[in-house]
Design a protein around this motif. Sequence first.
Motif, PDB file in Angstrom:
ATOM      1  N   SER A  62       0.849  -1.180   0.000  1.00 27.64           N
ATOM      2  CA  SER A  62       0.000   0.000   0.000  1.00 27.64           C
ATOM      3  C   SER A  62       0.889   1.236   0.000  1.00 27.64           C
ATOM      4  N   SER A  63       0.377   2.323  -0.569  1.00 24.95           N
ATOM      5  CA  SER A  63       1.173   3.533  -0.676  1.00 24.95           C
ATOM      6  C   SER A  63       0.256   4.735  -0.822  1.00 24.95           C
ATOM      7  N   SER A  64       0.750   5.907  -0.424  1.00 27.94           N
ATOM      8  CA  SER A  64      -0.002   7.143  -0.608  1.00 27.94           C
ATOM      9  C   SER A  64       0.978   8.306  -0.718  1.00 27.94           C
ATOM     10  N   TYR A  65       0.497   9.392  -1.335  1.00 25.25           N
ATOM     11  CA  TYR A  65       1.326  10.582  -1.516  1.00 25.25           C
ATOM     12  C   TYR A  65       0.446  11.797  -1.323  1.00 25.25           C
ATOM     13  N   LYS A  70       4.777  14.572   1.290  1.00 22.88           N
ATOM     14  CA  LYS A  70       4.503  13.556   2.299  1.00 22.88           C
ATOM     15  C   LYS A  70       4.047  12.267   1.617  1.00 22.88           C
ATOM     16  N   TYR A  71       4.677  11.154   1.992  1.00 23.37           N
ATOM     17  CA  TYR A  71       4.327   9.877   1.398  1.00 23.37           C
ATOM     18  C   TYR A  71       4.562   8.765   2.401  1.00 23.37           C
ATOM     19  N   ASN A  72       3.947   7.620   2.147  1.00 26.88           N
ATOM     20  CA  ASN A  72       4.193   6.434   2.955  1.00 26.88           C
ATOM     21  C   ASN A  72       3.939   5.207   2.105  1.00 26.88           C
ATOM     22  N   TYR A  73       4.583   4.106   2.487  1.00 30.14           N
ATOM     23  CA  TYR A  73       4.320   2.842   1.824  1.00 30.14           C
ATOM     24  C   TYR A  73       4.586   1.692   2.783  1.00 30.14           C
ATOM     25  N   GLN A  74       3.971   0.561   2.496  1.00 30.38           N
ATOM     26  CA  GLN A  74       4.158  -0.679   3.241  1.00 30.38           C
ATOM     27  C   GLN A  74       4.345  -1.828   2.248  1.00 30.38           C
ATOM     28  N   VAL A  75       5.321  -2.662   2.501  1.00 29.59           N
ATOM     29  CA  VAL A  75       5.553  -3.860   1.696  1.00 29.59           C
ATOM     30  C   VAL A  75       5.658  -5.042   2.652  1.00 29.59           C
ATOM     31  N   ARG A  93       7.475   6.269   6.279  1.00 31.99           N
ATOM     32  CA  ARG A  93       6.720   7.517   6.202  1.00 31.99           C
ATOM     33  C   ARG A  93       7.720   8.665   6.171  1.00 31.99           C
ATOM     34  N   ALA A  94       7.530   9.616   5.254  1.00 33.29           N
ATOM     35  CA  ALA A  94       8.463  10.731   5.139  1.00 33.29           C
ATOM     36  C   ALA A  94       7.735  11.937   4.565  1.00 33.29           C
ATOM     37  N   GLY A  95       8.374  13.098   4.692  1.00 31.52           N
ATOM     38  CA  GLY A  95       7.772  14.301   4.141  1.00 31.52           C
ATOM     39  C   GLY A  95       8.480  15.550   4.603  1.00 31.52           C
ATOM     40  N   ASN A  96       7.927  16.683   4.214  1.00 30.67           N
ATOM     41  CA  ASN A  96       8.456  17.991   4.577  1.00 30.67           C
ATOM     42  C   ASN A  96       7.421  18.765   5.377  1.00 30.67           C
ATOM     43  N   SER A  97       7.888  19.790   6.072  1.00 31.43           N
ATOM     44  CA  SER A  97       7.004  20.714   6.764  1.00 31.43           C
ATOM     45  C   SER A  97       6.582  21.824   5.798  1.00 31.43           C
TER      46      SER A  97
END
Length: 205
Positions: A62-65, A70-75, A93-97
């Motif tokens: 699963s993944s989102s942006y 900001k984005y996240n994924y799971q494998v 999970r990662a991203g910027n302010s």
Amino acid sequence: DVLTAIDGRPLGAPGAATNLRSINTDLFSGAGVSFGAQAGALGGAVNFRTLQPTQTWQTKFSSSYGTFDKYNYQVGETGSIGKLGIALLHTKRAGNSPLTFQTYTDQSGLDYAHGGESANIGDFVKLRYGLTDNTTVLFTALQNNQANSALCTQFVTPLPCGIGPDNGNSGKFQFMYGTVQSLIGQTAISLTGYVNDNRNLVNDV
């Protein structure tokens, strides 16, 4: 006090607070709440469940942006090889302010674009092996690494941030447990040993 646990194994000593910010909750498959009093936790318990091995091989992704990168994924992968059940999971999970790369003044004497990046990476493995028809050995380990850049939020102030460039904080959380479960007659017996380690580093020049 409320007990916080993973698969029923406590994350901390009885009565001690647990910092869940150091754990990527994407490593958990669900959670349950018990309102009854327990040893060292009169206020009940919150139990986080993890991925379980399956008989057939299954893949999870699963993944989102979103905005501000900001984005996240799971494998994940679960399955069995003979008597050995396996569950693996990798998350990020990662991203910027919204304030990332804006220029601020601080006590370092510099005007520079402050970073606001953050990242949270988790890995999980679970192995389950049937020694006999009545005895099962279970091993689970998870690790979470996180890092955040220090972000000044004041343009011109009498009390500037004073952190300077290239500062931030990082942390690592590790949790591992092993369990032997056996059925002797009509009695189920379970023996568990677990360890955890939580480290944080703040870099402010």
